[in-house]
Design a protein around this motif. Structure first.
Motif, PDB file in Angstrom:
ATOM      1  N   GLU A   1      -2.878   5.147   1.539  1.00 58.32           N
ATOM      2  CA  GLU A   1      -2.893   3.917   1.130  1.00 58.32           C
ATOM      3  C   GLU A   1      -4.207   4.271   0.478  1.00 58.32           C
ATOM      4  O   GLU A   1      -5.139   3.721   0.106  1.00 58.32           O
TER       5      GLU A   1
ATOM      6  N   LYS B   1      -3.278   0.742  -3.963  1.00 52.97           N
ATOM      7  CA  LYS B   1      -2.824  -0.924  -3.345  1.00 52.97           C
ATOM      8  C   LYS B   1      -2.393  -1.377  -4.698  1.00 52.97           C
ATOM      9  O   LYS B   1      -3.187  -1.265  -5.403  1.00 52.97           O
TER      10      LYS B   1
ATOM     11  N   LYS C   1       0.603  -1.449   0.023  1.00 55.34           N
ATOM     12  CA  LYS C   1       0.258  -0.650   0.004  1.00 55.34           C
ATOM     13  C   LYS C   1       0.706   1.323   0.278  1.00 55.34           C
ATOM     14  O   LYS C   1       1.285   1.002   0.419  1.00 55.34           O
ATOM     15  N   SER C   2       0.189   2.799  -0.823  1.00 54.91           N
ATOM     16  CA  SER C   2       0.828   3.606  -0.091  1.00 54.91           C
ATOM     17  C   SER C   2       0.894   3.703   0.444  1.00 54.91           C
ATOM     18  O   SER C   2       0.061   3.660   2.096  1.00 54.91           O
TER      19      SER C   2
ATOM     20  N   ALA D   1       3.677   1.946  -3.858  1.00 56.75           N
ATOM     21  CA  ALA D   1       2.550   0.648  -3.503  1.00 56.75           C
ATOM     22  C   ALA D   1       2.846  -0.583  -4.000  1.00 56.75           C
ATOM     23  O   ALA D   1       3.898  -1.391  -3.839  1.00 56.75           O
TER      24      ALA D   1
ATOM     25  N   ASN E   1       2.177   7.802  -4.828  1.00 57.48           N
ATOM     26  CA  ASN E   1       1.219   6.215  -4.660  1.00 57.48           C
ATOM     27  C   ASN E   1       1.954   4.905  -4.740  1.00 57.48           C
ATOM     28  O   ASN E   1       1.482   4.187  -4.530  1.00 57.48           O
TER      29      ASN E   1
END
Length: 116
Positions: A45, A48, A41-42, A81, A77
């Motif tokens: 979140e 994902k 996850k980033s 992830a 992001n």
């Protein structure tokens, strides 16, 4: 000059049995890694990513409100992830390989067993 330091036949037979068992276990491990879904996850979140235990990308999920973010934020992001999923997958693979080999250092290419 008996044997020139070579193992006796019983030892060779035992070594071949062990090698065959490791080969069978390695195939089981390969199947297990393929069926795993490891999630990354980033930090926030918003993104994902799932990859298998042997690093095959499986799926991506994004929160709809991330689309309001700027391009760099979205890219960051996604990268976070992917990095987290890859790190977890690699760690899992190394741990399972160490379990399989009983901590033996087999010097397999792509597997660094030195930190076990």
């Amino acid at each position: 000059m008996a044997g020139f330091g070579l193992p006796n036949f019983g030892q060779l037979t035992e070594a071949f049995k062990k090698a065959k068992q490791i080969q069978q276990d390695a195939q089981k491990l390969q199947d297990e890694l393929e069926s795993m879904e490891i999630e990354g996850k980033s930090d926030d979140e918003m993104v994902k990513v799932w990859i298998s235990g042997n690093q095959l990308p499986l799926k991506v999920e994004v929160q709809e409100n991330i689309l309001n973010s700027d391009k760099e934020k979205i890219e960051q992001n996604i990268l976070q992830a992917i990095q987290k999923a890859h790190e977890l997958s690699t760690t899992t693979m190394k741990e399972r390989m160490n379990d399989l080999t009983g901590g033996l250092n087999l010097n397999l290419p792509g597997f660094d067993n030195s930190d076990s």
